[in-house]
Motif scaffolding. Structure first.
Motif, PDB file in Angstrom:
ATOM      1  N   VAL A   1      -1.982  -6.677  -6.410  1.00  0.00           N
ATOM      2  CA  VAL A   1      -2.681  -5.541  -7.005  1.00  0.00           C
ATOM      3  C   VAL A   1      -4.164  -5.857  -7.171  1.00  0.00           C
ATOM      4  N   ALA A   2      -4.479  -7.097  -7.555  1.00  0.00           N
ATOM      5  CA  ALA A   2      -5.878  -7.488  -7.737  1.00  0.00           C
ATOM      6  C   ALA A   2      -6.637  -7.458  -6.409  1.00  0.00           C
ATOM      7  N   GLN A   3      -5.972  -7.850  -5.313  1.00  0.00           N
ATOM      8  CA  GLN A   3      -6.639  -7.918  -4.014  1.00  0.00           C
ATOM      9  C   GLN A   3      -6.756  -6.555  -3.345  1.00  0.00           C
ATOM     10  N   ASN A   4      -5.694  -5.752  -3.452  1.00  0.00           N
ATOM     11  CA  ASN A   4      -5.695  -4.451  -2.775  1.00  0.00           C
ATOM     12  C   ASN A   4      -4.755  -3.498  -3.503  1.00  0.00           C
ATOM     13  N   PRO A   5      -5.244  -2.752  -4.502  1.00  0.00           N
ATOM     14  CA  PRO A   5      -4.365  -1.860  -5.281  1.00  0.00           C
ATOM     15  C   PRO A   5      -3.673  -0.811  -4.434  1.00  0.00           C
ATOM     16  N   ILE A   6      -4.384  -0.229  -3.466  1.00  0.00           N
ATOM     17  CA  ILE A   6      -3.787   0.814  -2.635  1.00  0.00           C
ATOM     18  C   ILE A   6      -2.691   0.223  -1.743  1.00  0.00           C
ATOM     19  N   GLY A   7      -2.978  -0.912  -1.120  1.00  0.00           N
ATOM     20  CA  GLY A   7      -1.970  -1.560  -0.284  1.00  0.00           C
ATOM     21  C   GLY A   7      -0.751  -1.976  -1.081  1.00  0.00           C
ATOM     22  N   ALA A   8      -0.965  -2.465  -2.312  1.00  0.00           N
ATOM     23  CA  ALA A   8       0.157  -2.860  -3.171  1.00  0.00           C
ATOM     24  C   ALA A   8       1.041  -1.657  -3.489  1.00  0.00           C
ATOM     25  N   LYS A   9       0.423  -0.510  -3.737  1.00  0.00           N
ATOM     26  CA  LYS A   9       1.187   0.703  -4.027  1.00  0.00           C
ATOM     27  C   LYS A   9       1.978   1.155  -2.817  1.00  0.00           C
ATOM     28  N   ILE A  10       1.381   1.024  -1.626  1.00  0.00           N
ATOM     29  CA  ILE A  10       2.051   1.446  -0.403  1.00  0.00           C
ATOM     30  C   ILE A  10       3.326   0.637  -0.161  1.00  0.00           C
ATOM     31  N   VAL A  11       3.283  -0.670  -0.432  1.00  0.00           N
ATOM     32  CA  VAL A  11       4.456  -1.516  -0.182  1.00  0.00           C
ATOM     33  C   VAL A  11       5.457  -1.479  -1.334  1.00  0.00           C
ATOM     34  N   GLY A  12       5.212  -0.639  -2.336  1.00  0.00           N
ATOM     35  CA  GLY A  12       6.209  -0.426  -3.381  1.00  0.00           C
ATOM     36  C   GLY A  12       6.035  -1.231  -4.649  1.00  0.00           C
ATOM     37  N   ILE A  13       4.907  -1.891  -4.827  1.00  0.00           N
ATOM     38  CA  ILE A  13       4.675  -2.633  -6.060  1.00  0.00           C
ATOM     39  C   ILE A  13       4.335  -1.644  -7.169  1.00  0.00           C
ATOM     40  N   PRO A  14       5.058  -1.677  -8.312  1.00  0.00           N
ATOM     41  CA  PRO A  14       4.785  -0.738  -9.412  1.00  0.00           C
ATOM     42  C   PRO A  14       3.470  -1.081 -10.117  1.00  0.00           C
ATOM     43  N   LYS A  15       2.404  -0.458  -9.661  1.00  0.00           N
ATOM     44  CA  LYS A  15       1.065  -0.822 -10.132  1.00  0.00           C
ATOM     45  C   LYS A  15       0.921  -0.656 -11.640  1.00  0.00           C
TER      46      LYS A  15
END
Length: 292
Positions: free
Chosen positions: A176-190
């Protein structure tokens, strides 16, 4: 004689620097993940100190600091997590939410500090030393209390490093710290990660409050000094850079100790801000920060 005195100051700076590093890493974590600044961070420092004081002094809890630390960790994590969910999370849906978070955490800080004054009174509180006695190394005496504070602070930093590198939640935080949008795309609950980092940072600054309350006093407004120092360390090391925050914490901890010894404590903040301004003039992104 002078060498012995300067070595004593060095030990004091090293001890304080280790605790500052623990607390600065927590503030850096929140900023690195959410890009928002928590103005209530200093009040969470006082919360840790008052929590330990209630258990050890007011209630007379047996078990010493080990029991206090075991009880403080879940309490502080829960407090930080719930605070983020109730106060910070609803603002994230609005425009310019980072500025709104700064304002609402400033209000939270004022609320908590006044609450401390109502509950505990304006008089300063203190905690008993974690360990008495001293280690003698030739002409130098190192207080066992300073050794234990240093060991516990470094242990907290190492535990945090292990958490980031070896657990699912740690890897999610880094993503999330490195890429919030990418983290959200792969399913990480931001949103959960934001709340978790808020809880982790609350633990780190609260433990710092418990450790430093042995050497200094706990007061309702005492967290503002810690907030300023943590902000200076975070900016000096590089906003969002954990390694930079660690390096800056030890540098400024030493600077604080020697400036206080030579010129007096009234010059400490002046010196800290002077170093910060000089560094930002030469390297605006801080010691180990990056342009973003």
């Amino acid at each position: 004689m002078y060498i012995e005195e300067y070595l004593d100051v060095f030990i004091s700076g090293l001890t304080n620097g280790s605790v500052y590093a623990l607390m600065a890493v927590g503030l850096t974590l929140v900023y690195g993940v959410s890009r928002a600044f928590n103005f209530a961070y200093g009040s969470f420092y006082s919360l840790g100190g008052y929590f330990a004081w209630v258990l050890m002094v007011y209630l007379g809890l047996s078990g010493g600091y080990l029991m206090v630390l075991l009880m403080a960790v879940p309490f502080l994590i829960g407090f930080g997590y719930v605070t983020e969910k109730v106060i910070v999370a609803p603002l994230r849906k609005r425009s310019d939410w980072e500025v709104k978070v700064m304002m609402i955490t400033l209000g939270l800080a004022l609320f908590l500090d006044n609450g401390y004054q109502v509950l505990f009174g304006p008089r300063m509180k203190s905690l008993p030393p974690i360990m008495t006695g001293a280690v003698e190394l030739g002409p130098i005496y190192i207080a066992n209390q300073d050794i234990m504070i240093f060991v516990l602070a470094i242990s907290g930093i190492l535990a945090f490093r292990w958490l980031l590198n070896n657990t699912r939640i740690g890897m999610a935080v880094r993503a999330v710290a490195q890429n919030p949008i990418g983290a959200k795309i792969v399913g990480i609950p931001k949103n959960r990660i934001f709340a978790a980092t808020f809880g982790i940072s609350t633990v780190m600054v609260g433990l710092g409050g418990i450790l430093l309350a042995q050497k200094y006093f706990i007061s309702p407004m005492g967290g503002w000094d810690i907030l300023v120092k943590s902000w200076v360390i975070t900016a000096f090391g590089g906003m969002g850079s954990i390694r930079g925050g660690l390096l800056a914490a030890f540098i400024l901890g030493m600077l604080e100790a020697y400036v206080g010894y030579v010129f007096g404590m009234t010059w400490v903040l002046f010196a800290l801000f002077g170093v910060l301004l000089a560094t930002l003039a030469i390297r605006p992104q801080g010691l180990m920060g990056k342009w973003g």
